[in-house]
Design a protein around this motif. Structure first.
Motif, PDB file in Angstrom:
ATOM      1  N   ALA A  68       0.473  -1.886  -0.034  1.00 31.79           N
ATOM      2  CA  ALA A  68      -0.033  -0.207  -0.083  1.00 31.79           C
ATOM      3  C   ALA A  68       1.189   1.380  -0.317  1.00 31.79           C
ATOM      4  N   ARG A  69       0.470   2.350  -0.833  1.00 28.87           N
ATOM      5  CA  ARG A  69       1.552   3.344  -0.746  1.00 28.87           C
ATOM      6  C   ARG A  69       0.041   4.266  -0.586  1.00 28.87           C
ATOM      7  N   THR A  70      -1.325   4.683  -0.729  1.00 34.56           N
ATOM      8  CA  THR A  70      -1.908   5.005   0.110  1.00 34.56           C
ATOM      9  C   THR A  70      -2.873   4.833   1.148  1.00 34.56           C
ATOM     10  N   ARG A  71      -4.023   5.777   2.053  1.00 31.31           N
ATOM     11  CA  ARG A  71      -5.012   5.111   2.350  1.00 31.31           C
ATOM     12  C   ARG A  71      -5.608   3.746   1.925  1.00 31.31           C
ATOM     13  N   LEU A  72      -5.876   4.281   0.849  1.00 32.24           N
ATOM     14  CA  LEU A  72      -6.673   4.069  -0.009  1.00 32.24           C
ATOM     15  C   LEU A  72      -6.869   1.920  -0.011  1.00 32.24           C
ATOM     16  N   VAL A 280     -11.975  17.584  -9.852  1.00 29.91           N
ATOM     17  CA  VAL A 280     -10.763  17.227  -9.077  1.00 29.91           C
ATOM     18  C   VAL A 280     -10.979  17.724  -7.469  1.00 29.91           C
ATOM     19  N   LYS A 281     -10.153  16.323  -7.297  1.00 30.32           N
ATOM     20  CA  LYS A 281     -10.536  15.952  -5.869  1.00 30.32           C
ATOM     21  C   LYS A 281      -8.946  16.006  -5.038  1.00 30.32           C
ATOM     22  N   GLU A 282      -8.398  16.697  -4.997  1.00 34.44           N
ATOM     23  CA  GLU A 282      -6.768  16.076  -4.549  1.00 34.44           C
ATOM     24  C   GLU A 282      -6.615  15.688  -3.780  1.00 34.44           C
ATOM     25  N   ASN A 283      -5.413  14.224  -3.768  1.00 32.46           N
ATOM     26  CA  ASN A 283      -5.043  13.930  -2.782  1.00 32.46           C
ATOM     27  C   ASN A 283      -6.102  12.654  -2.121  1.00 32.46           C
ATOM     28  N   TRP A 284      -7.540  12.917  -2.755  1.00 33.27           N
ATOM     29  CA  TRP A 284      -8.245  11.896  -2.180  1.00 33.27           C
ATOM     30  C   TRP A 284      -8.425  10.825  -1.981  1.00 33.27           C
ATOM     31  N   ARG A 285      -7.141   9.181  -2.216  1.00 32.61           N
ATOM     32  CA  ARG A 285      -6.225   8.642  -2.034  1.00 32.61           C
ATOM     33  C   ARG A 285      -6.709   8.442  -0.722  1.00 32.61           C
ATOM     34  N   ASN A 289     -12.213   9.848   4.700  1.00 33.67           N
ATOM     35  CA  ASN A 289     -13.586  10.453   4.535  1.00 33.67           C
ATOM     36  C   ASN A 289     -14.387  10.615   2.697  1.00 33.67           C
ATOM     37  N   LEU A 290     -13.202  10.762   1.858  1.00 32.09           N
ATOM     38  CA  LEU A 290     -13.373  10.594   0.735  1.00 32.09           C
ATOM     39  C   LEU A 290     -13.589   9.649   0.374  1.00 32.09           C
ATOM     40  N   ILE A 291     -12.825   8.678   0.662  1.00 29.78           N
ATOM     41  CA  ILE A 291     -13.373   6.489   0.373  1.00 29.78           C
ATOM     42  C   ILE A 291     -14.131   6.835   0.620  1.00 29.78           C
ATOM     43  N   HIS A 292     -14.028   6.547   2.069  1.00 29.62           N
ATOM     44  CA  HIS A 292     -15.989   5.915   2.529  1.00 29.62           C
ATOM     45  C   HIS A 292     -16.784   6.482   1.699  1.00 29.62           C
TER      46      HIS A 292
END
Length: 299
Positions: A68-72, A280-285, A289-292
């Protein structure tokens, strides 16, 4: 009256791009998981259901186990680890390469800890020029773990899929069906629409761009004339990516939307009116909250 006498949950795991979603679709005979040749296509746990004779199989397709490299990415790895628990059997899907990599070793260690029946499924055997290579693969993996069975297959052309189902049927405990008749997936239709659109983004766009996209279905309703109206917003991480997704004169967005609409119509069995927007949603990963919000949840 249901004739189902046996039912159980079988998890399908393996490294990214090994063919898990292609096999899931081949097992149930319908497209329930999106498929591309890019790693990390599957982000969520996908349940696919097959009724065969007196048995109901519930297959759980998982994201590929990767670093994994991101929260996603953390979320996706977690889904894999949780999916190889409390199941009636596990399929470890590997390529016909005589080498056990770190992802495979992690999953073998997990299978050993669980002590549940397991099948080594060697996919892409249609790509082998020399069949003796297959014996090397079998020998290597059977030394690493005492699998209940080893089944070579080609998920792409269906070779070995029936034999695999016969083996898996032996893992199913006695019990009533877990899902109603006619149901092939537990994914809501709205989620399937989002996944279909995301698949087309993965197919049409290069490099990292499609992995930085998420799709939100903001409208999903049926009109009186049975046409389904779908409004979809594609989120990306950079303004430059937005321009590429839209394309010159809107050409790329039009292409992606047209391909997605055709697949949506096949899935829904009726006409679909699809409208798409790009934001555009910067760095959403890396924003939990955005992931959910985009449908990636642990429950």
């Amino acid at each position: 009256m249901s004739t189902i006498k046996k039912s159980g949950i079988i998890t399908l795991c393996g490294r990214p791009n090994v063919g898990k979603s292609t096999l899931t679709n081949a097992l149930v005979g319908e497209k329930v998981a999106i498929v591309t040749n890019k790693p990390q296509t599957t982000r969520n746990r996908i349940t696919a259901i097959l009724n065969r004779g007196e048995s109901q199989f519930v297959f759980v397709d998982t994201p590929g186990l990767h670093k994994a490299r991101t929260r996603l990415g953390d979320y996706m790895v977690n889904v894999v680890k949780e999916s190889v628990a409390d199941v009636d059997g596990v399929m470890l899907l590997v390529e016909p390469i005589p080498n056990i990599g770190a992802p495979e070793q992690q999953l073998i260690d997990r299978i050993k800890t669980l002590g549940c029946p397991s099948v080594l499924v060697i996919n892409k055997v249609d790509t082998l020029e020399h069949k003796e290579k297959l014996l090397e693969v079998i020998q290597l993996y059977t030394q690493a773990h005492d699998f209940t069975a080893v089944v070579p297959i080609s998920a792409k052309n269906g070779e070995g899929v029936d034999e695999l189902l016969n083996v898996l049927e032996g893992f199913l405990p006695q019990g009533p069906q877990l899902f109603p008749e006619g149901m092939v997936s537990d994914q809501p239709e709205r989620q399937m629409m989002a996944e279909i659109l995301r698949e087309k983004l993965l197919l049409c766009l290069d490099k990292e761009i499609p992995h930085g996209t998420a799709v939100e279905i903001t409208k999903f309703s049926e009109r009186d004339d049975e046409v389904i109206e779908v409004d979809a917003t594609i989120y990306c991480e950079k303004n430059s990516h937005k321009g590429i997704i839209i394309g010159k004169g809107g050409s790329m967005l039009k292409k992606v939307s047209s391909m997605a609409r055709q697949d949506m119509e096949r899935f829904m069995g009726t006409k679909v009116y699809l409208q798409t927007w790009v934001k555009v949603k910067e760095n959403w990963r890396d924003n939990i909250n955005l992931i959910h919000n985009f449908g990636y949840r642990d429950e």
